[in-house]
Scaffold this motif. Structure first.
Motif, short mmCIF file in Angstrom:
data_model
loop_
_atom_site.label_atom_id
_atom_site.label_comp_id
_atom_site.label_asym_id
_atom_site.label_seq_id
_atom_site.Cartn_x
_atom_site.Cartn_y
_atom_site.Cartn_z
N PRO A 63 0.65 -1.27 0.11
CA PRO A 63 -0.03 -0.02 -0.01
C PRO A 63 0.88 1.09 -0.02
CG PRO A 63 -0.14 -1.18 2.19
CD PRO A 63 0.64 -1.97 1.22
N ASP A 64 1.85 1.14 0.54
CA ASP A 64 3.03 2.33 0.57
C ASP A 64 3.79 2.79 -0.70
OD1 ASP A 64 4.34 0.08 1.37
OD2 ASP A 64 5.74 1.27 2.05
N ILE A 65 3.40 1.99 -1.66
CA ILE A 65 4.07 2.23 -2.84
C ILE A 65 3.48 3.42 -3.87
CG2 ILE A 65 4.57 1.28 -5.24
CD1 ILE A 65 5.42 -1.34 -4.15
N LYS A 66 4.15 4.11 -4.25
CA LYS A 66 4.11 5.41 -4.79
C LYS A 66 4.08 5.25 -6.23
CE LYS A 66 6.22 9.35 -3.89
NZ LYS A 66 7.55 10.09 -3.97
N LEU A 81 22.55 9.33 -6.16
CA LEU A 81 22.88 8.03 -5.06
C LEU A 81 23.56 6.92 -5.75
CD1 LEU A 81 19.64 8.04 -3.09
CD2 LEU A 81 21.83 8.43 -2.28
N HIS A 82 23.34 6.89 -7.27
CA HIS A 82 24.02 5.88 -7.91
C HIS A 82 25.35 6.10 -7.90
CE1 HIS A 82 25.01 3.64 -11.62
NE2 HIS A 82 24.53 2.90 -11.12
N GLU A 83 25.67 7.40 -8.40
CA GLU A 83 27.01 7.74 -8.35
C GLU A 83 27.87 7.45 -7.25
OE1 GLU A 83 29.36 11.84 -9.13
OE2 GLU A 83 27.35 11.58 -10.11
N MET A 84 27.30 7.47 -6.01
CA MET A 84 27.91 7.07 -4.73
C MET A 84 27.79 5.75 -4.45
SD MET A 84 26.93 9.82 -1.98
CE MET A 84 25.17 9.80 -2.11
N LEU A 85 26.70 5.15 -4.77
CA LEU A 85 26.51 3.49 -4.24
C LEU A 85 26.71 2.65 -5.32
CD1 LEU A 85 23.27 4.36 -2.40
CD2 LEU A 85 25.39 4.29 -1.39
N GLY A 86 26.70 3.09 -6.65
CA GLY A 86 26.69 1.95 -7.66
C GLY A 86 25.19 1.49 -8.02
N ASN A 87 25.46 0.18 -8.34
CA ASN A 87 23.93 -0.63 -8.71
C ASN A 87 23.50 -1.18 -7.24
OD1 ASN A 87 24.70 -0.09 -11.09
ND2 ASN A 87 24.92 -2.10 -11.75
N ARG A 88 23.49 -0.42 -6.30
CA ARG A 88 22.94 -1.03 -5.10
C ARG A 88 21.42 -0.55 -5.02
NH1 ARG A 88 26.10 0.40 -0.44
NH2 ARG A 88 24.92 -1.00 0.59
N TRP A 89 20.74 -1.10 -5.60
CA TRP A 89 19.16 -0.49 -5.93
C TRP A 89 18.38 -0.36 -4.55
CZ3 TRP A 89 20.06 1.79 -10.28
CH2 TRP A 89 21.05 1.28 -11.05
N SER A 90 18.59 -1.50 -3.87
CA SER A 90 17.73 -1.30 -2.71
C SER A 90 18.17 -0.49 -1.51
CB SER A 90 18.00 -2.92 -2.08
OG SER A 90 19.33 -2.98 -1.43
N ALA A 91 19.55 -0.35 -1.62
CA ALA A 91 20.12 0.99 -0.87
C ALA A 91 19.57 2.30 -1.33
CB ALA A 91 21.56 0.80 -0.86
N ILE A 92 19.63 2.59 -2.68
CA ILE A 92 19.05 3.58 -3.35
C ILE A 92 17.27 3.89 -2.94
CG2 ILE A 92 18.52 4.71 -5.39
CD1 ILE A 92 21.11 3.50 -6.51
N ALA A 93 16.76 2.71 -3.11
CA ALA A 93 15.21 2.67 -2.88
C ALA A 93 15.09 2.99 -1.51
CB ALA A 93 14.81 1.07 -3.14
N ALA A 94 15.87 2.57 -0.46
CA ALA A 94 15.67 2.85 0.97
C ALA A 94 15.58 4.45 1.02
CB ALA A 94 16.51 2.31 1.78
N ARG A 95 16.21 5.33 0.22
CA ARG A 95 16.31 6.68 0.28
C ARG A 95 15.00 7.09 -0.28
NH1 ARG A 95 21.08 8.07 2.74
NH2 ARG A 95 21.95 6.16 3.50
N LEU A 96 14.26 6.46 -1.09
CA LEU A 96 13.25 7.21 -2.02
C LEU A 96 12.13 6.60 -1.36
CD1 LEU A 96 15.08 7.19 -5.35
CD2 LEU A 96 14.05 9.12 -4.36
N PRO A 97 11.26 6.93 -0.25
CA PRO A 97 10.08 6.62 0.26
C PRO A 97 9.07 6.19 -1.00
CG PRO A 97 10.59 8.48 1.39
CD PRO A 97 11.60 8.42 0.32
N GLY A 98 8.51 4.99 -1.00
CA GLY A 98 7.55 4.74 -2.01
C GLY A 98 7.92 3.80 -3.25
N ARG A 99 9.22 4.05 -3.42
CA ARG A 99 9.74 3.56 -4.55
C ARG A 99 10.67 2.24 -4.17
NH1 ARG A 99 6.92 6.20 -8.50
NH2 ARG A 99 7.25 8.57 -8.43
#
Length: 264
Positions: A63-66, A81-99
């Motif tokens: 339900p919380d998905i945007k 974030l990708h520039e900093m983290l690379g392909n760590r999609w889950s880490a990036i997603a953690a910073r984007l609520p609802g994504r």
DNA sequence: AAGTTTCACAACCGCCTAGGC
DNA sequence: GGCCTAGGCGGTTGTGAAACT
């Protein structure tokens, strides 16, 4: 490890989910939760494997998905974030609520990567930046030497994460945008290689196993000099921005004390 | 209008790791 | 300590829609 038979062999359904299946999954999870994904489909009466249910829920039904297009701000955030983290999609997603990580990954591959390429510098400037770019498009651009850069940003200064920490440890922080990152997007930070943590583990176990203090100090010293080369000033900057938790502060303080603070 | 190509995104696959036994 | 399982993650594929020829 023995793999579980694939869904089809078990007589389970694959492919796109129907609205009916969605409804069953949603109502079951809302009623009973999802304690055990493997058991869930059976209990809910779905001919799907648990993994499929989990993905459907986490990537689409939660339900919380945007839903909807990414805003310019979100896109910039992903790029930063990708520039900093690379392909760590889950880490990036953690910073984007609802994504979700899947959604971000898709947006990256279908759109943002191209956008970045279009904005890429000319060959001349590229040469100047060559030390900061990696062979693979998907690798962090400011990460020339390591496989994975474990630097995350917690509001102001980047945080060096230990392997025991994950970006989800910081989910209480507000959403990260290019604005509240409060950093110059062109700024580069010293790179912490993944091997650092295993090296430090080795050193820590050496410590607990009673290695003579002088030897330990020398080992730590050498390790840090190596890991944070080219110059001690780099290490200093690492200390300056990396220590955002008391635990990290204590850890590094102990380490530096043993290594001989005067060196740094 | 029909065929082909490109795009977008949901879903799957396979690997890795933590945790229980 | 080794085995096994569940869950998580990133990479890749499949497919329908849109754009193009």
């Amino acid at each position: 490890m023995v793999r579980a038979p694939c869904c089809e062999k078990m007589g389970l359904k694959k492919g796109p989910w129907t609205p009916e299946e969605d409804q069953i999954l949603i109502s079951y999870i809302l009623k009973y939760g999802h304690g055990n994904w493997r058991a869930l489909p059976k209990l809910a009466g779905l001919l799907r494997c648990g993994k499929s249910c989990r993905l459907r829920w986490t990537n689409y039904l939660r339900p919380d998905i945007k839903r909807g297009n990414f805003t310019k701000e979100e896109e910039d955030t992903i790029i930063n974030l990708h520039e900093m983290l690379g392909n760590r999609w889950s880490a990036i997603a953690a910073r984007l609520p609802g994504r979700t990580d899947n959604e971000i990954k898709n947006v990256w591959h279908t759109y943002l990567k191209k956008r970045l390429k279009q904005n890429q510098p000319t060959p001349d400037t590229k040469t100047q930046l060559s030390s900061q770019t990696s062979k693979c498009d998907d690798e962090p651009m400011s990460n020339p030497t390591s496989n994975v850069m474990r630097i995350e940003n917690q509001g102001h200064a980047p945080v060096v994460l230990s392997p025991q920490q994950s970006s989800s440890d910081f989910t209480d922080s507000s959403a990260v945008t290019s604005e509240n990152l409060n950093m110059d997007s062109s700024a580069t930070f010293p790179v912490i290689d993944e091997s650092l943590w295993s090296d430090i583990d080795i050193l820590s176990s050496a410590e607990t196993s009673g290695m003579p203090e002088n030897n330990l100090a020398m080992a730590v010293d050498q390790e840090l000099q190596f890991l944070f080369s080219p110059d001690p000033a780099t290490l200093e900057s690492v200390c300056g921005f990396g220590l955002n938790t008391n635990e990290e502060m204590d850890f590094w303080y102990d380490l530096f004390m043993k290594a001989g603070e005067s060196e740094f």
